[in-house]
Design an enzyme around this catalytic site. Structure first.
Site, PDB file in Angstrom:
ATOM      1  N   ASN A 148       0.801  -1.235   0.000  1.00 46.48           N
ATOM      2  CA  ASN A 148       0.000   0.000   0.000  1.00 46.48           C
ATOM      3  C   ASN A 148       0.831   1.281   0.000  1.00 46.48           C
ATOM      4  O   ASN A 148       0.329   2.338  -0.350  1.00 46.48           O
ATOM      5  CB  ASN A 148      -1.005   0.001   1.157  1.00 46.48           C
ATOM      6  CG  ASN A 148      -0.343  -0.021   2.504  1.00 46.48           C
ATOM      7  OD1 ASN A 148       0.749  -0.566   2.667  1.00 46.48           O
ATOM      8  ND2 ASN A 148      -0.995   0.552   3.494  1.00 46.48           N
ATOM      9  N   GLU A 247       4.918  -3.578  12.061  1.00 46.05           N
ATOM     10  CA  GLU A 247       3.852  -2.569  11.926  1.00 46.05           C
ATOM     11  C   GLU A 247       2.700  -3.256  11.222  1.00 46.05           C
ATOM     12  O   GLU A 247       2.861  -3.724  10.092  1.00 46.05           O
ATOM     13  CB  GLU A 247       4.333  -1.365  11.102  1.00 46.05           C
ATOM     14  CG  GLU A 247       5.247  -0.427  11.847  1.00 46.05           C
ATOM     15  CD  GLU A 247       4.638   0.161  13.111  1.00 46.05           C
ATOM     16  OE1 GLU A 247       3.387   0.231  13.206  1.00 46.05           O
ATOM     17  OE2 GLU A 247       5.403   0.521  14.007  1.00 46.05           O
ATOM     18  N   CYS A 281      -3.052   1.789   6.762  1.00 50.69           N
ATOM     19  CA  CYS A 281      -3.239   1.219   8.101  1.00 50.69           C
ATOM     20  C   CYS A 281      -3.707   2.286   9.073  1.00 50.69           C
ATOM     21  O   CYS A 281      -4.220   1.972  10.143  1.00 50.69           O
ATOM     22  CB  CYS A 281      -1.967   0.538   8.591  1.00 50.69           C
ATOM     23  SG  CYS A 281      -0.546   1.599   8.555  1.00 50.69           S
ATOM     24  N   GLU A 459       9.081   3.381  14.370  1.00 55.29           N
ATOM     25  CA  GLU A 459       9.736   3.656  13.095  1.00 55.29           C
ATOM     26  C   GLU A 459       9.795   5.174  12.909  1.00 55.29           C
ATOM     27  O   GLU A 459       9.046   5.917  13.526  1.00 55.29           O
ATOM     28  CB  GLU A 459       8.931   3.056  11.950  1.00 55.29           C
ATOM     29  CG  GLU A 459       8.817   1.546  12.052  1.00 55.29           C
ATOM     30  CD  GLU A 459       8.484   0.922  10.719  1.00 55.29           C
ATOM     31  OE1 GLU A 459       9.416   0.551   9.996  1.00 55.29           O
ATOM     32  OE2 GLU A 459       7.288   0.826  10.394  1.00 55.29           O
TER      33      GLU A 459
END
Ligand SMILES: NC(=O)C1=CN([C@@H]2O[C@H](COP(=O)(O)OP(=O)(O)OC[C@H]3O[C@@H](n4cnc5c(N)ncnc54)[C@H](OP(=O)(O)O)[C@@H]3O)[C@@H](O)[C@H]2O)C=CC1
Ligand SMILES: O=C(O)CCC(=O)C(=O)O
Length: 480
Positions: A148, A247, A281, A459
């Site tokens: 994505n 993640e 997400c 991150e």
């Protein structure tokens, strides 16, 4: 047709190719992309292991210059890279260009970040002792990324990994190899030494397993579904308890309170729920709306959802591109059926539509009259589908927002500073959005969540170094 090979130990390798097809136009093949064999993956891992000590021994100035060279090249080609990204993934051209630009900024950020101080000196409680806390590279990093964000997510993992002296075996999602290939070819042009960054395209099941199982790989960083993430975690523990960072999914709530500015509320809900075809997400998939504003909000959302333009990602004026793949489209259609079977009202959208090209076009869908215990409100759908959940007051809204297995992002639309401040304190998510969409974040600050959304250090931003370095504590006795 252009053949794009894997990049292993500084060489382009591969003779088994797969076509990469445009989800906006199934008749448009972007190119042929190599599929790595097991022996290719092993070679890539061995090359990364061999190159790592030399790469780490280069000065930060040398590493910084190479990362800056990558950044400059990405930014100079951002329009072309963005268009390629939109052609293979389906987000709109402005979204694709913005993502490519973000990747360039990420490389530039880490080219500078490694010039900052990293150590700490502690006074000792013992006589004649000094204590230095230092950071060292972890070694070989396996990087596994989703479809994505085909260039931004690889960039925000590869840039800090390399910056801190690690080498990389990079496995992009099978659906979007073109952006990954372009990024790696730019790194090659920028003078990255052989073996430092290796690209292995192809099947996640095989390549991912090979990376996770290898004793030469010291850490794995992954973004994708919760199911695959949990599998990687279990396998990492089985194979030498290597370091891992995950993640994963989200089921992000956006609360709209009675005192909200309706324009802001509808704008944030439309953007967060549907832009990038809802395939983020951080997407707002649960709109938790206080009863006093509910009916007007729903009516404004219905009109705004209907007005969105759906079509070919590269056409001007398109706001919602196609769904990225046939299997993702099927997942979206399944949840549209499930939601209605559960008793939710599909107020608008959710229709498979045709355009002048054959693609996976789906109109954005708004469910109303939903409950938080419905499957559509508990499971990540990952498409242009959102639900309204009506609540009586702020306390109920907060309880509903936090009642989820996930904890990536959550938002609130309110003109009350007190409620916004309270929400920041009590929201159980890693990202909190006040009067803006839950999605779209910046490249220089930490990114990550709680509960089933994330595992491991954050991150992006300065915090990325916590995953990509090992902290060591050196005691030096005086006297010599
Ligand atoms: N939260 C997020 O950012 C994302 C969530 N998703 C969610 O996941 C669903 C499925 O998407 P999908 O792309 O299939 O996500 P996956 O989690 O299956 O894929 C993510 C990455 O992991 C790789 N992979 C797959 N299987 C393994 C394995 N056994 N070991 C190691 N790596 C593996 C994939 O390779 P390959 O592509 O070759 O299969 C890909 O590179 C979506 O519908 C969505 O709900 C998806 C993408 C991002
Ligand atoms: O919203 C963003 O900025 C990033 C979202 C993301 O990383 C994702 O959807 O995988």
């Amino acid at each position: 047709m252009n053949e794009h090979k894997n990049y292993i130990d500084g060489e382009w390798i591969g003779d088994d190719f797969k076509p990469n097809v445009n989800p906006s136009d199934l008749g448009d093949t972007i190119g042929l992309y190599a599929r790595a064999a097991e022996s290719d993956v092993d070679r890539a891992i061995a090359a990364a292991a061999e190159a790592q000590p030399k790469w780490a021994a280069m000065t930060v100035g040398e590493r910084s210059a190479i990362l800056e060279g990558i950044a400059t090249r990405i930014l100079a080609r951002a329009d072309e890279l963005g268009e390629l990204l939109s052609r293979e993934e389906g987000k709109t051209k402005p979204e694709g260009i913005a993502e490519a630009t973000r990747a360039g900024h990420t490389f530039r950020y880490y080219s500078q970040q490694i010039l900052q101080a990293t150590g700490e000196r502690f006074a000792s409680t013992w006589p004649g002792m000094t204590i230095d806390v230092e950071r060292k590279p972890v070694g070989v990093i396996g990087i596994i990324t989703p479809w994505n964000f085909p260039i931004a997510i690889p960039a925000w993992k590869i840039a800090p990994a390399l910056a801190y002296g690690n080498t990389v075996v990079f496995k992009p999602a099978d659906l979007v190899p073109a952006s990954a290939w372009a990024l790696v070819s730019i790194a090659h042009e920028a003078g990255l030494p052989r073996g430092v960054l290796n690209l292995t395209m192809g099947s996640g099941r095989m390549i991912g397993a090979r990376i996770v199982e290898s004793p030469l790989v010291n850490a794995v960083t992954f973004t994708g579904s919760t199911q695959t993430g949990m599998h990687i975690a279990a396998e990492s523990l089985k194979h030498g308890a290597k370091r891992f960072q995950l993640e994963m999914g989200g089921k992000n709530p956006l609360i709209v309170l009675n005192d909200a500015d309706l324009d802001v509320a509808v704008g944030a809900a439309i953007n967060g729920s549907f832009y990038s075809t809802g395939q983020r997400c951080t997407a707002s998939s649960r709109l938790v709306v206080e009863s006093g504003i509910h009916d007007e909000f729903v009516e404004r959302m219905r009109a705004a959802t209907e007005a969105l333009t759906v079509g070919h990602a590269l056409e001007d004026g398109i706001q919602i591109g196609p769904v990225a793949s046939e299997s993702q489209l099927q997942q979206d259609l399944d949840y549209l059926r499930i939601g209605q079977e559960e008793g939710a009202e599909l107020l608008v959208g959710g229709e498979r539509v045709t355009r002048s090209t054959e693609g996976y076009f789906l109109t954005p869908a708004l469910f109303v009259g939903t409950r938080n215990d419905m499957r559509i409100n508990r499971e990540e759908i990952f498409g242009p589908i959102t639900s309204v959940i009506k609540v009586d007051d702020y306390e109920e809204a907060l309880a509903v927002a936090n009642d989820t297995d996930y904890g990536l992002s959550s938002g609130i639309i309110t003109t009350s500073l007190a409620k916004a401040a309270d929400f920041r304190r009590r929201a159980q998510s890693g990202i909190v959005a006040i009067n803006r969409p839950t999605a779209a974040t910046e490249h220089h600050v930490p990114f990550g969540g709680t509960k089933a959304s994330s595992f491991g250090p954050r991150e992006q931003g300065p915090h990325a170094r916590d995953f990509f370095t090992i902290v060591t504590t050196a005691y030096t006795a005086a006297g010599y």
